[in-house]
Scaffold this motif. Sequence first.
Motif, mmCIF file in Angstrom:
data_model
loop_
_atom_site.group_PDB
_atom_site.id
_atom_site.type_symbol
_atom_site.label_atom_id
_atom_site.label_comp_id
_atom_site.label_asym_id
_atom_site.label_seq_id
_atom_site.Cartn_x
_atom_site.Cartn_y
_atom_site.Cartn_z
ATOM 1 N N LEU A 25 3.166 -1.033 -3.671
ATOM 2 C CA LEU A 25 3.198 -2.475 -3.921
ATOM 3 C C LEU A 25 4.400 -2.866 -4.780
ATOM 4 N N LYS A 26 4.713 -2.047 -5.783
ATOM 5 C CA LYS A 26 5.866 -2.328 -6.639
ATOM 6 C C LYS A 26 7.163 -2.242 -5.835
ATOM 7 N N ARG A 28 7.515 -2.717 -2.644
ATOM 8 C CA ARG A 28 7.567 -3.877 -1.746
ATOM 9 C C ARG A 28 7.965 -5.139 -2.508
ATOM 10 N N LYS A 29 7.437 -5.308 -3.711
ATOM 11 C CA LYS A 29 7.768 -6.479 -4.536
ATOM 12 C C LYS A 29 9.256 -6.488 -4.885
ATOM 13 N N VAL A 30 9.780 -5.343 -5.309
ATOM 14 C CA VAL A 30 11.200 -5.250 -5.653
ATOM 15 C C VAL A 30 12.059 -5.562 -4.428
ATOM 16 N N GLN A 32 11.237 -7.391 -1.790
ATOM 17 C CA GLN A 32 11.125 -8.813 -1.458
ATOM 18 C C GLN A 32 11.929 -9.670 -2.431
ATOM 19 N N LEU A 33 11.920 -9.325 -3.717
ATOM 20 C CA LEU A 33 12.715 -10.078 -4.681
ATOM 21 C C LEU A 33 14.204 -9.928 -4.387
#
Length: 112
Positions: A25-26, A28-30, A32-33
């Motif tokens: 999840l981390k 994927r978040k990085v 996407q940002l």
Amino acid sequence: MEMMMRKPRNYDAELKALEDKARELKIRKVQQLGELVIATGADTLTAEELAGALVVLAETTDAGRREAWAKRGAAFFRGRSRRPAPAPDRDIGGTAPRPGGAQPASGATGAA
């Protein structure tokens, strides 16, 4: 009377699975940002400029200003307001213009 024994839970395996999921999840978040930074054109800023702008945004408590940013962001995602970056007149929170001599030669450091 026969008593059935339940299989003991493997807490180590469950914890590892949760840690793996959190890591995914981390990541994927990085990603996407990073994609958002590129999509908005903010990747043309130095890491220091981008970090400074984000700090101002994160520290802003003015609800009206935040709502205006949210509306502009929603319009961006709808494809109506894709404005090329960098725009020197862009308001990122009422900060003073950045001094010309305070920028490092490389924008490759900082925001992670």
